[in-house]
Motif scaffolding. Structure first.
Motif, short mmCIF file in Angstrom:
data_model
loop_
_atom_site.label_atom_id
_atom_site.label_comp_id
_atom_site.label_asym_id
_atom_site.label_seq_id
_atom_site.Cartn_x
_atom_site.Cartn_y
_atom_site.Cartn_z
N LEU A 147 46.67 39.41 36.13
CA LEU A 147 47.04 40.12 34.91
C LEU A 147 46.08 41.28 34.73
O LEU A 147 44.87 41.10 34.68
CB LEU A 147 46.98 39.19 33.70
N VAL B 268 44.85 44.29 32.26
CA VAL B 268 44.87 44.70 30.85
C VAL B 268 44.11 46.02 30.72
O VAL B 268 42.90 46.07 30.98
CB VAL B 268 44.23 43.63 29.94
N SER C 239 51.07 41.38 36.80
CA SER C 239 51.64 41.63 35.48
C SER C 239 50.69 42.56 34.75
O SER C 239 49.49 42.61 35.07
CB SER C 239 51.83 40.33 34.70
N CYS D 297 49.62 44.69 30.82
CA CYS D 297 49.80 44.93 29.40
C CYS D 297 48.70 45.86 28.91
O CYS D 297 47.71 46.10 29.62
CB CYS D 297 49.81 43.63 28.62
N GLY E 159 44.89 43.46 23.84
CA GLY E 159 44.43 42.08 23.88
C GLY E 159 45.45 41.08 23.36
O GLY E 159 45.58 39.98 23.92
N SER F 183 48.70 41.24 23.46
CA SER F 183 49.71 41.04 24.51
C SER F 183 49.16 40.18 25.64
O SER F 183 49.86 39.32 26.18
CB SER F 183 50.19 42.39 25.06
N ALA F 184 47.89 40.40 25.98
CA ALA F 184 47.27 39.62 27.04
C ALA F 184 47.24 38.14 26.67
O ALA F 184 47.58 37.28 27.49
CB ALA F 184 45.85 40.13 27.30
N LYS F 185 46.84 37.82 25.44
CA LYS F 185 46.79 36.43 25.00
C LYS F 185 48.18 35.80 25.05
O LYS F 185 48.34 34.64 25.45
CB LYS F 185 46.23 36.34 23.59
N LEU G 28 49.15 35.21 28.72
CA LEU G 28 48.36 34.11 29.27
C LEU G 28 48.85 32.76 28.77
O LEU G 28 48.73 31.74 29.47
CB LEU G 28 46.88 34.28 28.92
N ILE H 276 42.27 37.73 35.97
CA ILE H 276 42.56 38.79 35.02
C ILE H 276 41.60 39.94 35.27
O ILE H 276 40.40 39.73 35.47
CB ILE H 276 42.48 38.28 33.56
N CYS I 264 40.38 43.19 33.31
CA CYS I 264 40.47 43.62 31.92
C CYS I 264 39.49 44.75 31.62
O CYS I 264 38.30 44.65 31.93
CB CYS I 264 40.20 42.42 31.01
N ILE J 100 38.61 39.13 24.73
CA ILE J 100 39.54 38.49 25.67
C ILE J 100 38.78 37.55 26.59
O ILE J 100 39.24 36.45 26.92
CB ILE J 100 40.30 39.55 26.50
#
Length: 218
Positions: A26, A28, A50, A52, A55, A57-59, A62, A70, A72, A84
Motif C-alpha cells: 500500500l 500512501v 494499492s 491512496c 491517512g 483512506s489508508a486506515k 488496511l 506499506i 507512507c 499511520i
C-alpha cells in the motif's frame, strides 16, 4: 478518487514486470503525481500495489485488505505518516513499514524508527533501492513471525511431552504401546514419497499423544 487512481495504475503497468515478488504494497502519498509514479515503478518491479492519498483512506484500506508492506509519506494532510505508523503497529503489527519524507530531519527519523518504522528514507528514492528496502523489511517481519511460531510450537511440544511422560509413568503398558505405534507410524511415513521432515515430526508427536486421554482415567 480511489477508483480513478486504480484505473490510472492499471493502465500504467509495464509488460516487463519481473517475476518472483508479488508482495502486496500500500502506497500512501498526498502528491498524486508522485503517488502514481511510485506505484507504477513498484508495479514494474513485480509488486501488487494499492494507492491512496491520505491517512483516513489508508486506515480504511488496511481494515479491508491484506498487505505485506506499506510505503507512507510522513507529511500527509490530517493523520501524518507518524500517526499511520502508530496505527499500523497497534493493529497490523506484522506489516513492514517504509517511511518516506521530503525533509532531512534526524529527530523525526529517530522517532519513526523508535515507533516501529523499518526504514526511513529521504525522497526521491531510486525505484530499485525502494524495492530492496521493502523486500528487506518484509523478510525481517517474516523471519520474526517464523521465530515466534517456532517458539510457540516448541512450548506446545514441551507441554505435550510432559503429559505423555506422566501417562507413561502411570501406565507401563501405555509406555510400550505408544512407542510401538510411534515406530510403526514413522516406518510407514518413511516409505511415503515427498513427505517433509516437519510432517514426520507431526506424525511422531501425534502417535505419542494418541493415548493421552487415558491420563484422566483412574
Amino acid at each position: 478518487m480511489a477508483s480513478s487512481l486504480e484505473h490510472e495504475l492499471s493502465t500504467s503497468r509495464m509488460d516487463t514486470v519481473q517475476p518472483g515478488t508479488g508482495f502486496g504494497v500500500l502506497v500512501v502519498e498526498d502528491d498524486e503525481d508522485q503517488l502514481l509514479l511510485t506505484a507504477a515503478q513498484l508495479q514494474k518491479l513485480g509488486f501488487k500495489v494499492s494507492a491512496c492519498i491520505d491517512g483516513e483512506s489508508a486506515k480504511d484500506i488496511l481494515g479491508r485488505e491484506k498487505f505485506h508492506a506499506i510505503v507512507c509519506d510522513f507529511g500527509l494532510p490530517g493523520d501524518s505518516g507518524g500517526d499511520i505508523l502508530v496505527h499500523v503497529r497497534r493493529h497490523h503489527s506484522d506489516l513492514a513499514f517504509v517511511m518516506l519524507t521530503g525533509h532531512d530531519d534526524v529527530a523525526r527519523a529517530v522517532e519513526s524508527m523508535r515507533n516501529g518504522a523499518d526504514e526511513y528514507l529521504l525522497k526521491p528514492v531510486p525505484p530499485r533501492e525502494l524495492a530492496t528496502k521493502i523486500l528487506d523489511a518484509i523478510e525481517k517481519h517474516e523471519q520474526a513471525s517464523r521465530a515466534a511460531k517456532k517458539s510457540e510450537f516448541e512450548r506446545m511440544v514441551q507441554g505435550m511431552s510432559g503429559m505423555v511422560l506422566s501417562l507413561e509413568v502411570k501406565d507401563r503398558y501405555t509406555l510400550h504401546h505408544s512407542r510401538k505405534v510411534e515406530r510403526l507410524a514413522i516406518a510407514i511415513a518413511e516409505q511415503l514419497p515427498d513427505l517433509s521432515d516437519q510432517a514426520k515430526m507431526y506424525i511422531r508427536i501425534g502417535t505419542r499423544l494418541h493415548d493421552v486421554g487415558k491420563i484422566a482415567t483412574p
